[in-house]
Write a protein that holds these residues in place. Structure first.
Motif, PDB file in Angstrom:
ATOM      1  N   GLY A  55      16.465 -13.308  -5.865  1.00  0.00           N
ATOM      2  CA  GLY A  55      16.231 -12.301  -4.835  1.00  0.00           C
ATOM      3  C   GLY A  55      16.925 -10.982  -5.090  1.00  0.00           C
ATOM      4  N   GLY A  56      17.589 -10.859  -6.250  1.00  0.00           N
ATOM      5  CA  GLY A  56      18.339  -9.639  -6.510  1.00  0.00           C
ATOM      6  C   GLY A  56      17.522  -8.523  -7.126  1.00  0.00           C
ATOM      7  N   TYR A  57      16.358  -8.864  -7.662  1.00  0.00           N
ATOM      8  CA  TYR A  57      15.517  -7.859  -8.313  1.00  0.00           C
ATOM      9  C   TYR A  57      14.113  -7.928  -7.738  1.00  0.00           C
ATOM     10  N   THR A  58      13.541  -6.768  -7.523  1.00  0.00           N
ATOM     11  CA  THR A  58      12.181  -6.659  -7.027  1.00  0.00           C
ATOM     12  C   THR A  58      11.432  -5.617  -7.843  1.00  0.00           C
ATOM     13  N   THR A  59      10.125  -5.711  -7.860  1.00  0.00           N
ATOM     14  CA  THR A  59       9.279  -4.760  -8.559  1.00  0.00           C
ATOM     15  C   THR A  59       7.991  -4.594  -7.771  1.00  0.00           C
ATOM     16  N   TYR A  60       7.413  -3.369  -7.843  1.00  0.00           N
ATOM     17  CA  TYR A  60       6.260  -3.055  -7.010  1.00  0.00           C
ATOM     18  C   TYR A  60       5.183  -2.318  -7.801  1.00  0.00           C
ATOM     19  N   ALA A  61       3.946  -2.516  -7.389  1.00  0.00           N
ATOM     20  CA  ALA A  61       2.849  -1.713  -7.908  1.00  0.00           C
ATOM     21  C   ALA A  61       2.967  -0.300  -7.331  1.00  0.00           C
ATOM     22  N   GLU A  62       2.499   0.676  -8.083  1.00  0.00           N
ATOM     23  CA  GLU A  62       2.580   2.063  -7.619  1.00  0.00           C
ATOM     24  C   GLU A  62       1.871   2.258  -6.291  1.00  0.00           C
ATOM     25  N   SER A  63       0.811   1.500  -6.062  1.00  0.00           N
ATOM     26  CA  SER A  63       0.001   1.677  -4.850  1.00  0.00           C
ATOM     27  C   SER A  63       0.751   1.335  -3.574  1.00  0.00           C
ATOM     28  N   VAL A  64       1.837   0.557  -3.690  1.00  0.00           N
ATOM     29  CA  VAL A  64       2.553   0.123  -2.485  1.00  0.00           C
ATOM     30  C   VAL A  64       4.039   0.472  -2.527  1.00  0.00           C
ATOM     31  N   ALA A  65       4.535   0.982  -3.635  1.00  0.00           N
ATOM     32  CA  ALA A  65       5.958   1.309  -3.756  1.00  0.00           C
ATOM     33  C   ALA A  65       6.351   2.315  -2.679  1.00  0.00           C
ATOM     34  N   GLY A  66       7.477   2.028  -2.017  1.00  0.00           N
ATOM     35  CA  GLY A  66       7.952   2.907  -0.958  1.00  0.00           C
ATOM     36  C   GLY A  66       7.407   2.548   0.415  1.00  0.00           C
ATOM     37  N   ARG A  67       6.350   1.734   0.464  1.00  0.00           N
ATOM     38  CA  ARG A  67       5.770   1.323   1.756  1.00  0.00           C
ATOM     39  C   ARG A  67       5.954  -0.174   2.009  1.00  0.00           C
ATOM     40  N   PHE A  68       5.904  -0.988   0.957  1.00  0.00           N
ATOM     41  CA  PHE A  68       6.017  -2.436   1.077  1.00  0.00           C
ATOM     42  C   PHE A  68       7.368  -2.892   0.543  1.00  0.00           C
ATOM     43  N   SER A  69       7.856  -4.009   1.099  1.00  0.00           N
ATOM     44  CA  SER A  69       9.126  -4.572   0.652  1.00  0.00           C
ATOM     45  C   SER A  69       9.019  -6.095   0.617  1.00  0.00           C
ATOM     46  N   ILE A  70       9.356  -6.670  -0.533  1.00  0.00           N
ATOM     47  CA  ILE A  70       9.311  -8.120  -0.689  1.00  0.00           C
ATOM     48  C   ILE A  70      10.715  -8.686  -0.551  1.00  0.00           C
ATOM     49  N   SER A  71      10.821  -9.854   0.068  1.00  0.00           N
ATOM     50  CA  SER A  71      12.110 -10.522   0.211  1.00  0.00           C
ATOM     51  C   SER A  71      11.870 -12.032   0.267  1.00  0.00           C
ATOM     52  N   ARG A  72      12.953 -12.791   0.232  1.00  0.00           N
ATOM     53  CA  ARG A  72      12.812 -14.244   0.250  1.00  0.00           C
ATOM     54  C   ARG A  72      13.968 -14.883   0.987  1.00  0.00           C
ATOM     55  N   ASP A  73      13.716 -16.096   1.516  1.00  0.00           N
ATOM     56  CA  ASP A  73      14.744 -16.908   2.141  1.00  0.00           C
ATOM     57  C   ASP A  73      14.622 -18.295   1.515  1.00  0.00           C
ATOM     58  N   ASP A  74      15.497 -18.594   0.571  1.00  0.00           N
ATOM     59  CA  ASP A  74      15.393 -19.863  -0.138  1.00  0.00           C
ATOM     60  C   ASP A  74      15.692 -21.056   0.760  1.00  0.00           C
ATOM     61  N   ALA A  75      16.476 -20.860   1.803  1.00  0.00           N
ATOM     62  CA  ALA A  75      16.761 -21.952   2.738  1.00  0.00           C
ATOM     63  C   ALA A  75      15.507 -22.372   3.492  1.00  0.00           C
ATOM     64  N   LYS A  76      14.556 -21.451   3.626  1.00  0.00           N
ATOM     65  CA  LYS A  76      13.308 -21.735   4.329  1.00  0.00           C
ATOM     66  C   LYS A  76      12.116 -21.865   3.386  1.00  0.00           C
ATOM     67  N   ASN A  77      12.366 -21.763   2.078  1.00  0.00           N
ATOM     68  CA  ASN A  77      11.270 -21.805   1.094  1.00  0.00           C
ATOM     69  C   ASN A  77      10.168 -20.809   1.462  1.00  0.00           C
ATOM     70  N   THR A  78      10.573 -19.614   1.819  1.00  0.00           N
ATOM     71  CA  THR A  78       9.630 -18.620   2.323  1.00  0.00           C
ATOM     72  C   THR A  78       9.853 -17.274   1.647  1.00  0.00           C
ATOM     73  N   VAL A  79       8.740 -16.625   1.315  1.00  0.00           N
ATOM     74  CA  VAL A  79       8.777 -15.265   0.794  1.00  0.00           C
ATOM     75  C   VAL A  79       8.047 -14.370   1.793  1.00  0.00           C
ATOM     76  N   TYR A  80       8.549 -13.143   1.942  1.00  0.00           N
ATOM     77  CA  TYR A  80       8.027 -12.223   2.932  1.00  0.00           C
ATOM     78  C   TYR A  80       7.499 -10.946   2.268  1.00  0.00           C
ATOM     79  N   LEU A  81       6.601 -10.273   2.995  1.00  0.00           N
ATOM     80  CA  LEU A  81       6.153  -8.951   2.580  1.00  0.00           C
ATOM     81  C   LEU A  81       6.124  -8.062   3.823  1.00  0.00           C
ATOM     82  N   GLN A  82       7.060  -7.127   3.889  1.00  0.00           N
ATOM     83  CA  GLN A  82       7.083  -6.135   4.953  1.00  0.00           C
ATOM     84  C   GLN A  82       6.200  -4.971   4.533  1.00  0.00           C
ATOM     85  N   MET A  83       5.216  -4.656   5.364  1.00  0.00           N
ATOM     86  CA  MET A  83       4.254  -3.605   5.024  1.00  0.00           C
ATOM     87  C   MET A  83       4.318  -2.511   6.080  1.00  0.00           C
TER      88      MET A  83
END
Length: 120
Positions: A55-83
């Motif tokens: 969860g320490g490194y993230t990368t984005y496509a140019e089309s969404v960089a600055g607007r979308f944010s990816i994150s994860r919670d390993d305790a919940k086995n869940t990945v998120y996308l804030q748009m």
């Protein structure tokens, strides 16, 4: 069996925000980098964002960089996308996938997808 259950999609006005979730099972989630991808009507699969297994490194496509944010919670086995600042071009079915930069031309077999529609 790998299962990826996306949720959080819906109808949102231009300029609005949504937070997508993907609950994963059937593999070692904490040891796996994850991606979000989308498929707009009549278009191919587009990779959007990736997060490493720690969860320490993230990368984005140019089309969404600055607007979308990816994150994860390993305790919940869940990945998120804030748009944020959504526009009509973001209308698509959104999927999560295993890997830093998922590059297949179709979603993972175990992914269900969640529909995002941006419209006034």
């Amino acid at each position: 069996e790998v299962q990826l259950v996306e949720s959080g999609g819906g109808l949102v006005q231009p300029g609005g925000s949504l937070r997508l979730s993907c609950a994963a099972s059937g593999f070692s989630f904490s040891s796996t980098a994850m991606s979000w991808v989308r498929q707009a009507p009549g278009k191919g699969l587009e990779w959007l964002a990736g997060i490493d297994r720690g969860g320490g490194y993230t990368t984005y496509a140019e089309s969404v960089a600055g607007r979308f944010s990816i994150s994860r919670d390993d305790a919940k086995n869940t990945v998120y996308l804030q748009m944020n600042d959504l526009n009509a071009e973001d209308t698509a079915v959104y999927y999560c996938a295993r890997g830093w930069r998922y590059s297949d031309d179709k979603p993972e077999p175990g992914a269900r997808g969640t529909q995002v529609t941006v419209s006034s």
